[in-house]
Scaffold this motif. Sequence first.
Motif: not given
Length: 247
Positions: A190-199
């Motif tokens: 749903v989110w970009e993988t990079d955003l998921v990891v950062r959050v």
Amino acid sequence: MAAAGRIPEPEMNQTPAGLARHPHRSYRYYDLVMAAFVTVLLCANLIGAAKVAQVGGFTFGAGVLFFPISYVFGDVLTEVYGYARARKVVWAGFGALAFASFLSWATLAFPPAPGWPHQAAYETVFGGTPRIVLASLVAYFCGEFCNSYVLAKMKLATGGRLLWSRTIGSTILGEAVDSAVFYPLAFLGVWETDLVVRVMVSNYLLKVVWEAVMTPFTYRIVNFLKRAESEDYFDRSTDFTPFSLET
């Protein structure tokens, strides 16, 4: 004879299978700690989860500041009353979260009365997707049991000393499991993988730091309860399966 000023450890009642159970006794504050745990858990998930806050340029979910308090109460329960009684409370919290999720779904499913203008507001606050609800339940279950298990084992390894190492150490693992389960399960794809990891990483670090800051508060509660309950349980022969309500 116990040394002066030290709380004696309770005798273990042996089961036929050789597993120790808690003595069959009542406690003055156990039910209150359970109620506090469930209250914090529900409020953090239902009230704090929907609000995105920003302080000093740092953006985070408001519930992140309050959800770790449930880990504080989980630490207190395991440290004072033992893993089996903490396990019972974790199941109580799981049941409360599951019912709250069902109630939110059912309430939103009822058609609003003509002239009642707040359906959209309710959906914004309580309309979590089934995927996020499922992720939250699974992550809570895994994280809380890991937290309690690690604390109980570390208590044996340290001989009951260095409480700070247990509360922080168990939270480091428990919150890691919680975050590693929740964010990918809820948002990957749903989110970009990079955003998921950062959050995931930023919220995890915030939770762990917050737990460390709460350590003096945890010490005060633990010491008070050990004196008031005359209890300092060591899980030397406990059955650590999470799938039981046996105490």
